[in-house]
Motif scaffolding. Structure first.
Motif, mmCIF file in Angstrom:
data_model
loop_
_atom_site.group_PDB
_atom_site.id
_atom_site.type_symbol
_atom_site.label_atom_id
_atom_site.label_comp_id
_atom_site.label_asym_id
_atom_site.label_seq_id
_atom_site.Cartn_x
_atom_site.Cartn_y
_atom_site.Cartn_z
ATOM 1 N N TRP A 4 -9.961 -6.164 -3.779
ATOM 2 C CA TRP A 4 -9.826 -4.787 -4.246
ATOM 3 C C TRP A 4 -9.916 -4.673 -5.761
ATOM 4 C CZ3 TRP A 4 -10.161 -0.294 -1.780
ATOM 5 C CH2 TRP A 4 -10.102 -0.326 -0.380
ATOM 6 N N ALA A 96 -15.914 -0.314 -1.846
ATOM 7 C CA ALA A 96 -14.612 -0.094 -1.218
ATOM 8 C C ALA A 96 -14.407 1.396 -0.998
ATOM 9 C CB ALA A 96 -13.498 -0.654 -2.108
ATOM 10 N N LEU A 158 -2.573 -2.237 -2.610
ATOM 11 C CA LEU A 158 -3.853 -2.892 -2.852
ATOM 12 C C LEU A 158 -3.861 -3.702 -4.141
ATOM 13 C CD1 LEU A 158 -6.202 0.053 -1.810
ATOM 14 C CD2 LEU A 158 -5.511 -1.919 -0.437
#
Length: 366
Positions: A4, A96, A158
Motif C-alpha cells: 500500500w 490500488a 493500511l
C-alpha cells in the motif's frame, strides 16, 4: 503493508453525498502526507464530485451514478453501462483502490468492479463475507463510529500514519470575496456578525419543520442579530415556508457555488441546521453549530468533532430509524423555536463551552 505504501496511482471510492466526500478530507490528507507523489483519483457521485475542489488532496475525479447506491430505483437497467465503468477504470491502470463506505454499505460490489478492472490492491470495511474481493478487509467497527473516524481507521490499517484528524476545506481569496459581496448586496453590516440558517436536508425525516426554522430566524432578528436563510433550488419550497415566518430576513437560494457557500459559513458566527452538509462544512471551518438532529441516525455517526456545538433532539423509542420519511410526525424534532434560540444565544455568548458537543433533551452523551 502489502504494497500500500508503494502505491502511487490510487482510486478513492466514495459514491454518496457532498457531506460524505467532505468527511473524506482527513483520510486523503493522511495518504498524501505519507506518499506525496501518490495521485489520488476520486470516484464520486454527480453531487459528491462538486466537493472535490474543496479538498486539495484530490488530483482527479471520475463522476459516476452507481447502481449499488441507487436507493430510489432511478438508475436504468443497463449492464453495458456498468461494463463501461470497468473499462474506464482498467484504462487508468490504478495500483490500488480504497473503498470508503458508511456503516450500512457494502464495499464488496465496488470492490468487485475494481477487481474486474484489474486493480491489484482493494481495501474496505465490511460486516459480511465477500470472499477475496477485497485484499484488505476491516471488520468490527461499531455502527456508532463517527464517519471521519471510520475513514481514518481504514487508512491507518493500511499503514498510513494520521497526524491530523480534523476536517478541512480549502477556500480561495476569490471565494471569500464573493461571499463578502453577497453579504453586502443583501445589506449586511460587515462589522456585525451574522447567523446562517439552513432549513434543508436530503431526507425529509431529517428536516426540522421549515416554519419553525422561520420562527427561530425571527426570534434572532428581534434580538438584534443579522440572520440569513440559505438553500438550493430544490429546497425553494422549504425556504419559502421558513421566510413566510421571518419577514425581513434575507434568503439566498442557489446563488453561490459550493466554495462560495463554504466561505459564507466561514464568515458566519453561528450555523443552525439539521444533520446535513452545512454541519460538516462548519465543523471543517471552525464555525459553531446548533444542530436540529433527528432520530434517524446516531449522533455519534455524523456529529461535529472540532467546533463548539449543541445537538438538539427529543428522545424516542424508534431512534435510530434510518428512514427517509417519518411515518409518525417527527416527534424527535418536536423542539420549540425558543429552545433553539436559547441554544444559539448560549453558543454566541460562550464560544468555547466545556464540552465540544453538548447534546440536549436527553438524547445521548455529553
Amino acid at each position: 503493508m502489502n504494497g500500500w505504501r508503494e502505491a502511487r496511482n490510487i482510486l478513492v471510492v466514495r459514491l454518496d453525498n457532498i457531506g460524505d466526500v467532505i468527511m473524506l478530507g482527513p483520510a486523503l490528507r493522511a495518504i498524501k502526507q505519507a506518499t506525496p507523489s501518490a495521485r489520488l483519483t476520486l470516484l464520486a457521485s454527480p453531487a459528491g464530485s462538486s466537493a472535490a475542489p474543496l479538498l486539495p488532496w484530490i488530483d482527479d475525479v471520475i463522476v459516476w451514478r452507481s447502481v449499488w447506491q441507487d436507493a430510489h430505483g432511478r438508475v436504468p437497467f443497463d449492464p453495458a453501462r456498468e461494463r463501461d465503468l470497468i473499462e474506464r477504470l482498467a484504462a487508468r491502470r490504478f495500483d490500488a483502490a480504497l473503498i470508503f463506505t458508511s456503516f450500512s454499505q457494502t464495499p464488496h460490489v465496488p470492490g468487485y468492479v475494481c477487481y474486474l478492472a484489474g486493480i491489484p490492491l482493494r481495501a474496505g470495511e465490511s460486516k459480511e463475507f465477500g470472499g477475496s474481493v477485497l485484499t484488505t478487509e476491516l471488520r468490527g467497527a461499531p455502527d456508532e463510529m463517527q464517519q471521519a473516524e471510520r475513514n481514518l481507521r481504514l487508512v491507518e490499517a493500511l499503514g498510513y500514519p494520521v497526524t491530523n484528524r480534523r476536517l478541512a476545506v480549502a477556500l480561495t481569496p476569490d471565494d471569500r470575496a464573493a461571499a463578502d459581496l453577497l453579504l453586502a448586496d443583501i445589506g449586511f453590516d460587515p462589522e456585525q456578525s451574522f447567523i446562517l440558517i439552513h432549513p434543508g436536508a436530503s431526507a425529509a425525516a431529517r428536516r426540522y419543520p421549515p416554519e419553525r426554522f422561520g420562527d427561530v430566524a425571527q426570534l434572532l432578528r428581534h434580538a438584534g442579530r443579522q440572520v440569513l436563510l440559505t438553500g438550493v433550488e430544490r429546497e425553494a419550497e422549504l425556504l419559502e415556508a421558513s421566510a413566510s415566518h421571518a419577514p425581513g430576513v434575507p434568503c439566498l437560494i442557489d446563488q453561490t457555488t459550493l466554495a462560495q457557500y463554504a466561505a459564507l459559513i466561514a464568515r458566519a458566527s453561528l450555523v443552525i441546521c439539521g444533520n446535513t452538509l452545512p454541519l460538516h462544512l462548519a465543523d471543517a471551518l471552525g464555525t459553531p453549530l446548533v444542530v436540529l438532529y433527528s432520530g434517524t441516525d446516531y449522533e455519534e455517526q455524523w456529529r461535529p468533532r472540532s467546533v463548539p456545538a449543541e445537538l438538539l433532539r427529543r428522545p424516542t423509542d424508534c431512534h435510530p430509524c434510518y428512514l427517509f420519511d417519518c411515518p409518525i410526525g417527527q416527534p424527535c424534532l418536536d423542539i420549540p423555536a425558543d429552545e433553539v434560540m436559547e441554544a444559539a444565544e448560549r453558543l454566541l455568548a460562550y464560544r468555547k463551552p466545556l464540552h465540544p458537543v453538548r447534546q440536549l433533551a436527553g438524547g445521548g452523551h455529553d
